[in-house]
Design a protein around this motif. Structure first.
Motif, PDB file in Angstrom:
ATOM      1  N   GLY B 131     -93.923  14.620  -4.776  1.00  0.00           N
ATOM      2  CA  GLY B 131     -94.574  13.496  -5.445  1.00  0.00           C
ATOM      3  C   GLY B 131     -95.202  12.543  -4.445  1.00  0.00           C
ATOM      4  O   GLY B 131     -96.354  12.119  -4.596  1.00  0.00           O
ATOM      5  N   VAL B 132     -94.434  12.222  -3.397  1.00  0.00           N
ATOM      6  CA  VAL B 132     -94.977  11.322  -2.376  1.00  0.00           C
ATOM      7  C   VAL B 132     -96.197  11.962  -1.716  1.00  0.00           C
ATOM      8  O   VAL B 132     -97.240  11.325  -1.532  1.00  0.00           O
ATOM      9  CB  VAL B 132     -93.902  10.990  -1.318  1.00  0.00           C
ATOM     10  N   ALA B 133     -96.081  13.247  -1.398  1.00  0.00           N
ATOM     11  CA  ALA B 133     -97.199  13.930  -0.743  1.00  0.00           C
ATOM     12  C   ALA B 133     -98.447  13.880  -1.612  1.00  0.00           C
ATOM     13  O   ALA B 133     -99.539  13.515  -1.156  1.00  0.00           O
ATOM     14  CB  ALA B 133     -96.827  15.374  -0.437  1.00  0.00           C
ATOM     15  N   ALA B 134     -98.289  14.212  -2.897  1.00  0.00           N
ATOM     16  CA  ALA B 134     -99.453  14.250  -3.785  1.00  0.00           C
ATOM     17  C   ALA B 134    -100.044  12.856  -3.951  1.00  0.00           C
ATOM     18  O   ALA B 134    -101.262  12.665  -3.883  1.00  0.00           O
ATOM     19  CB  ALA B 134     -99.068  14.835  -5.137  1.00  0.00           C
ATOM     20  N   ALA B 194     -90.858  20.923  -4.150  1.00  0.00           N
ATOM     21  CA  ALA B 194     -91.875  20.060  -3.547  1.00  0.00           C
ATOM     22  C   ALA B 194     -93.262  20.652  -3.757  1.00  0.00           C
ATOM     23  O   ALA B 194     -94.189  19.963  -4.202  1.00  0.00           O
ATOM     24  CB  ALA B 194     -91.590  19.868  -2.055  1.00  0.00           C
ATOM     25  N   ARG B 195     -93.402  21.925  -3.465  1.00  0.00           N
ATOM     26  CA  ARG B 195     -94.712  22.565  -3.619  1.00  0.00           C
ATOM     27  C   ARG B 195     -95.164  22.548  -5.071  1.00  0.00           C
ATOM     28  O   ARG B 195     -96.313  22.273  -5.392  1.00  0.00           O
ATOM     29  CB  ARG B 195     -94.642  24.012  -3.150  1.00  0.00           C
ATOM     30  N   LEU B 196     -94.218  22.854  -5.936  1.00  0.00           N
ATOM     31  CA  LEU B 196     -94.569  22.979  -7.346  1.00  0.00           C
ATOM     32  C   LEU B 196     -95.046  21.641  -7.912  1.00  0.00           C
ATOM     33  O   LEU B 196     -96.090  21.548  -8.557  1.00  0.00           O
ATOM     34  CB  LEU B 196     -93.348  23.471  -8.116  1.00  0.00           C
ATOM     35  N   LEU B 202    -101.547  17.475  -8.251  1.00  0.00           N
ATOM     36  CA  LEU B 202    -102.935  17.494  -7.781  1.00  0.00           C
ATOM     37  C   LEU B 202    -103.866  17.965  -8.896  1.00  0.00           C
ATOM     38  O   LEU B 202    -104.962  17.439  -9.077  1.00  0.00           O
ATOM     39  CB  LEU B 202    -103.083  18.401  -6.563  1.00  0.00           C
ATOM     40  N   ALA B 203    -103.397  18.971  -9.666  1.00  0.00           N
ATOM     41  CA  ALA B 203    -104.225  19.445 -10.772  1.00  0.00           C
ATOM     42  C   ALA B 203    -104.471  18.315 -11.758  1.00  0.00           C
ATOM     43  O   ALA B 203    -105.591  18.106 -12.222  1.00  0.00           O
ATOM     44  CB  ALA B 203    -103.540  20.623 -11.468  1.00  0.00           C
TER      45      ALA B 203
END
Ligand SMILES: Nc1ncnc2c1ncn2[C@@H]1O[C@H](COP(=O)(O)OP(=O)(O)OP(=O)(O)O)[C@@H](O)[C@H]1O
Ligand SMILES: Nc1ncnc2c1ncn2[C@@H]1O[C@H](COP(=O)(O)OP(=O)(O)OP(=O)(O)O)[C@@H](O)[C@H]1O
Ligand code: SF4
Ligand code: SF4
Ligand SMILES: [Mg+2]
Ligand SMILES: [Mg+2]
Lengths: 359, 320, 341
Positions: B131-134, B194-196, B202-203
């Motif tokens: 979430g933070v990354a996105a 995390a990836r999911l 992002l989508a």
């Protein structure tokens, strides 16, 4: 006799009826339009004729075959009951679970297509009747060069092989107006523009000189200038090869420019059918009139309010209770909900109980 | 122009509207209806339901105390004599003369606990990272992009390490215990979550309604929290069901390797399996009971997860 | 919120009449094309919008028309700062929109809104109508909860939806109703400018007409200024006072709606007009058709000179060498072509 005669075609998905007794004819060498808004059953009609709907479960059909059988000679009863389940091979179609229950007749050149076995239908598809879809990208195989996709059809139906097939494929691409065809044969669908892909699909469809071409919204995904190119090409094919064309569209403008006669569909039934000039000069059914009033025309004064149809296609009642268009019709009267309105007239037919007053 | 009011028509319209409304309903209701019709979901649901009931009620429905070595004298380790199923002990006895059936029933709770806690650890930490990354990558400008890159590269590296190896190193660090197993398995799931979540967010971040929110002047934080996040969680929750299945199997594997609870007091399927290996040749049934339990439970969660994934798939929604 | 007196918004406008509410000067949006895995380098740019200028008077409607990929959406978004312009200036009521940043820009957004092409996709599926409509007010600190609800009901009424829909979710509506919701949301802050990006192209014909009529009514009621973007010339012409025709990132012709149809001067406009199918068999049979060859070139690598030359039936040698200037052929009619056709 007409090349294709569709009679009382009904298609149901489980409990919901998508096509509710559609009848129309296509004459040799003519362009016939099937026009109507989203969800009125245009695509389902064409898929049913092509035998491309997923097969339905048996029992649900029970009511309709009785109707069909009643209209047929004694021998026909057995035929309709036994052969109908096989009529719809499970190829394509969007539904995963429920299939389609098809009844009625679709007589092509003397044979009822709905009674053919899947393999007999497969032999006819592409050879006698071919289809062009709306979305050219998803109708082509993305990992096979377009040339191979054309030669496949040539091999299957015309027995052409190797260099001969390649030569014929190049001719076909040239025929549909693709420049530098020998190079294009080696390309993959994603390397072509939308208009080019649609041309390739048309090339595949006409590869075996079918007698009937069904085009389901062939230009809806394209720009107007490209649409003009494709429509011109289709008209040219009809003029020169004598192919009959069933043109499915939601655009009355396309109908006006292309078709010889037209059938207006609403909620799974034909509500008006007429030769094209007649329809535009004297539209009779309130739905047709409403559609025409909804279109912004290039020569109308700007900002002048259009005359839309109120509500949406979701406001509908069942045909057997009355006129399905009644909830949106401005002229609705008591008579409209007293049972099923019938299709009246032959050359210019309409399905409206008040049409005589309107005209 | 005035439009005639026709009573009969009004009645017909009403009938058709109510017929339609009976079929629609909230997206959740539609999904549930689809789920109920899917044999996969029903099978998975029954297995999982049964498992959860047993796990919750275990100690109350077990016929005997699972730790009491009541029949200890009937077991002869050196001669490989382990009484099998019989009227008083349905699944027979284990190597210390305890009732296997009771141990299986009571052990379900520990197994479920390990699975849930491990999944939760993975879910919370992974979702936070993703979430933070996105959010940083989408709205944080140049610096945000860097934060995203660092997080995601780390996650990629972690993802490249085999899960069991990752879990083993955590376990080696913390020493053998039940919490070790939970943490180890949980940590191993972090990169997946995390990836999911990042992908899913992002989508959503490129969807029209997020653009609409920006154009309305909704602050960035609010866009992430009230628009992007709620719409991104669906696939992650489905994944959690699937991860639960893996977590149970992995926890069993770690226990089997001797990193689980060294105190055999409270039964747990993984540890039971580990204990049984010593007697594999003489009393294979001791391994089969917990092994089948683990496999069936994992299968149940997998079936349920897959069915949920399908029922939430918007591409299949149109046929309703 | 708009305080301009509404009687100053005449229906049909000549281009320079009255003060322009929206002024766009030489706007460019280039998307860099990046290559390379380890070290990214910029190897070129998609020139989605490559120097477009226009003025829209208060209360007027400007229609932007062109084929897929010509940069219409990008232009509309850049005007609203939803896409960062590479160059150029946008002013709304005298305020420089391109210079705004951060919180100032966020606050300013209440004055300009957007209606989207995809009615369902532009509505958060988890928000009901009440949340959908009151959110813009909430984030701009307008009114109390009750006042916001009252305003939502008023706006719903204006777009022709009953207040009973407040608790419902987007998927429970038909396409036309969803577009009404999208319009209602754009109206909530009573903006000056609304950019409508393909507002009717996802709708059925009969519903299109309802929405077009609605847009026209709302313009009078709320004193709105519209920038309407669409690929359908008939739709654009019907809604707009002034029409700009875009090709590959640039305007090729601009004129009042009437004269675009009666007196098209650019070859591309002529072709576009001749390609629009008209629901009239007589006209279709007699119409002169200009069928363009080929497809739209890539905006990453536009042709030299006149961008239309690869498809233009009238192209000459000079067209490949010299870019035609943007010139006024008659009052209020601008064309980018070397020749008077
Ligand atoms: N495979 C299917 N399963 C269930 N219902 C279906 C299926 N295919 C179509 N329908 C339903 O049948 C009706 C008619 O659909 P059809 O695709 O023929 O419409 P159409 O006239 O072609 O519309 P469009 O202009 O959107 O293509 C619709 O209500 C649709 O939801
Ligand atoms: N974010 C982006 N990155 C790179 N290229 C982009 C981006 N957005 C748009 N483009 C490109 O810019 C060009 C213009 O796109 P735009 O969406 O503005 O066209 P449009 O006129 O709105 O077309 P349509 O009618 O299909 O909506 C296209 O070639 C498109 O591929
Ligand atoms: S039958 Fe009645 S409701 Fe139906 S179209 Fe005719 S006038 Fe309208
Ligand atoms: S400048 Fe030349 S190529 Fe361009 S539109 Fe005019 S005639 Fe055609
Ligand atoms: Mg269709
Ligand atoms: Mg666009």
């Amino acid at each position: 006799m007409a090349l294709l005669e569709v009679e009382d075609l009904r298609v149901a998905f489980g409990n919901s009826t998508a096509v509710d007794g559609v009848s129309f004819t296509v004459e040799e060498g003519k362009i016939v339009g099937l026009v109507g808004e989203s969800g009125c059953g245009k695509s389902v009609t064409s898929l049913a004729v092509m035998g491309l709907l997923p097969k339905g479960r048996g029992p649900k059909r029970s009511k309709q075959p009785v109707q069909v059988a009643a209209a047929e000679p004694a021998g026909g009863v057995v035929k309709a009951a036994v052969a109908a389940p096989q009529a719809v091979p499970a190829t394509g179609g969007r539904s995963r679970g429920g299939g389609a229950d098809v009844s009625g007749r679709a007589v092509f050149d003397g044979t009822d297509l709905l009674t053919l076995t899947p393999s007999a239908m497969r032999r006819r598809r592409g050879k006698d009747i071919a289809m062009v879809f709306q979305d050219p990208l998803s109708s082509l195989n993305p990992v096979v060069p377009v040339g191979r996709q054309i030669t496949e059809v040539l091999e299957r139906h015309r027995g052409l092989k190797g260099a001969k097939a390649n030569q014929e494929a190049a001719n076909l691409l040239d025929r549909v107006g693709i420049p530098d065809p020998t190079r294009r044969l080696k390309e993959y669908p994603h390397q072509l523009s939308g208009g080019m892909r649609q041309r390739v699909l048309i090339a595949i469809a006409v590869a075996c000189a079918p007698r009937l071409l069904i085009a389901d919204e062939p230009t809806t995904a394209l720009d107007v200038t490209i649409q003009a190119q494709i429509l011109e090409l289709l008209k040219d094919l009809v003029d020169h090869e004598g192919t009959a064309l069933l043109m499915i569209t939601h655009d009355l403008g396309v109908v006006a420019g292309m078709c010889d006669s037209v059938n207006v569909l609403y909620s799974g039934r034909v509500v008006e059918s007429a030769p094209v000039r007649e329809l535009f000069a004297r539209p009779t059914h309130p739905y047709t009139i409403g559609l025409l009033g909804s279109i912004p025309k290039l020569d109308l004064p700007i900002h002048e309010p259009l005359t839309p149809i109120r509500g949406s296609i979701a406001d509908v009642i069942r045909w057997r209770d009355g006129c399905a268009f009644a909830p949106r019709c401005d002229r609705v009267a008591e008579a409209c909900v007293e049972g099923e309105p019938a299709l009246v007239g032959s050359l210019h037919a309409h399905r409206c109980v008040l049409a005589e007053e309107i005209a | 122009m005035t439009i005639a009011r026709i009573e009969k028509l009004d009645r017909l319209i009403e009938a058709s509207v109510s017929a339609r409304e009976a079929q629609t309903g909230s997206l959740l209701r539609q999904s549930l209806r689809r789920l109920k019709r899917s044999p996969m979901a029903v099978t998975g649901g029954v297995i999982v339901g049964l498992f959860v009931v047993v796990a919750v009620l275990g100690p109350f429905i077990a016929p005997y105390d699972p730790t009491a070595q009541t029949w200890g004298k009937e077991v002869f380790l050196n001669r490989n004599i382990f009484p099998g199923p019989r009227a008083e002990n349905w699944f027979g006895l284990d190597h210390l003369g305890r009732d296997m059936f009771s141990r299986m029933i009571v052990g379900a709770r520990q197994t479920l606990l390990v699975g849930i806690v491990a999944t939760l650890i993975g879910f919370v930490a992974g979702a936070a990272l993703g979430g933070v990354a996105a959010a940083a990558g989408t709205f944080g400008g140049r610096w945000g992009e860097r934060v995203e890159a660092v997080i995601m590269r780390t996650v990629d590296v972690a993802l490249a390490i085999p899960m069991l190896l990752l879990a083993l190193s955590v376990a080696a660090l913390l020493g053998p215990s039940l919490s070790t197993v939970m943490i180890a398995v949980g940590v191993a799931q972090i990169p997946i979550f995390a990836r999911l979540l990042r992908g899913s967010m992002l989508a959503q971040a490129h969807s029209d309604y997020v653009l609409a929110a920006i154009s309305l002047g909704v602050p960035k934080g609010r866009i992430v929290v009230s628009h992007i996040l709620p719409n991104s969680l669906g696939p992650v929750i489905v994944q959690a069901t699937l991860v639960l299945a893996t977590a149970i199997i992995e926890a069993a594997a770690l226990s089997y390797l001797g990193l689980g609870n060294p105190d055999p007091g409270s039964p747990e399927w993984g540890t039971m399996l580990a204990d049984a290996q010593r007697f594999l040749s003489g009393a294979p049934q001791l391994a089969i009971y917990p092994a089948v339990g683990i496999i069936v439970t994992a299968l149940g969660f997998t079936l349920l997860g897959e069915a949920m994934r399908e029922s939430l798939d918007p591409r299949l929604r149109r046929q309703e | 919120m708009s305080t301009e007196p509404q009687d100053e918004a005449p229906q049909a406008q000549s281009p320079d009449a009255g003060p322009a509410l929206l002024e766009v000067e030489d706007l460019k949006v280039h998307f860099p094309i990046r290559r390379g895995v380890v070290v990214e380098r910029t190897v070129g740019a998609v020139r989605a919008v490559d120097g477009v200028g226009l003025k829209v008077p208060q209360g007027g409607t400007y229609g932007l028309v062109g084929e897929s990929g010509c940069g219409k959406t990008t232009f509309g978004r850049a005007v609203l700062r939803l896409e960062e312009p590479t160059a150029g200036r946008v002013t709304l009521g005298g305020d420089d929109v391109t210079a705004l940043k951060g919180e100032k820009l966020r606050k300013f957004r209440s004055r300009m809104q957007m209606v989207f092409q995809d009615p369902l996709g532009s509505l958060n599926p988890r928000h009901n109508v009440d949340m959908l409509l009151s959110e813009p007010l909430k984030v701009h600190g307008v009114g109390s909860k009750e006042e916001r609800r009252k305003l939502a009901i008023e706006t719903l009424d204006a777009v022709g939806l009953p207040k009973t829909v407040l608790e419902r979710f987007p998927h429970e509506f038909s396409g036309g109703q969803r577009q009404r919701l999208g319009i209602a949301r754009a109206l909530m802050l009573r903006p000056d400018l609304i950019v409508c990006d393909e507002p009717v192209s996802a709708l059925d014909v009969s519903i299109q007409a309802q929405v077009m009529n609605l847009l026209d009514e709302l313009q009078d009621e709320f004193g709105l200024t519209y920038l309407v973007i669409a690929h359908d010339l008939a739709v654009v012409r019907h809604l707009s006072d002034r029409v700009g025709v875009m090709y590959l990132g640039k305007l090729v012709e601009e004129a009042d709606s009437e004269s675009i149809y009666e007196n098209p001067q650019h070859p591309y406009t002529k072709a576009l007009l001749s390609a629009v199918p008209q629901p009239d068999p007589e006209k279709e049979a007699t119409r002169e058709r200009i069928i363009l060859k080929g497809d739209l070139p890539s905006p990453a690598n536009p042709p030299s000179g006149c961008r239309f030359r690869t498809r233009c039936p009238w192209a000459q040698d000079i067209c490949a060498e010299v870019e035609p200037e943007w010139r006024e052929t008659e009052a209020g009619h601008k064309v980018a072509c070397h020749f008077d056709l």
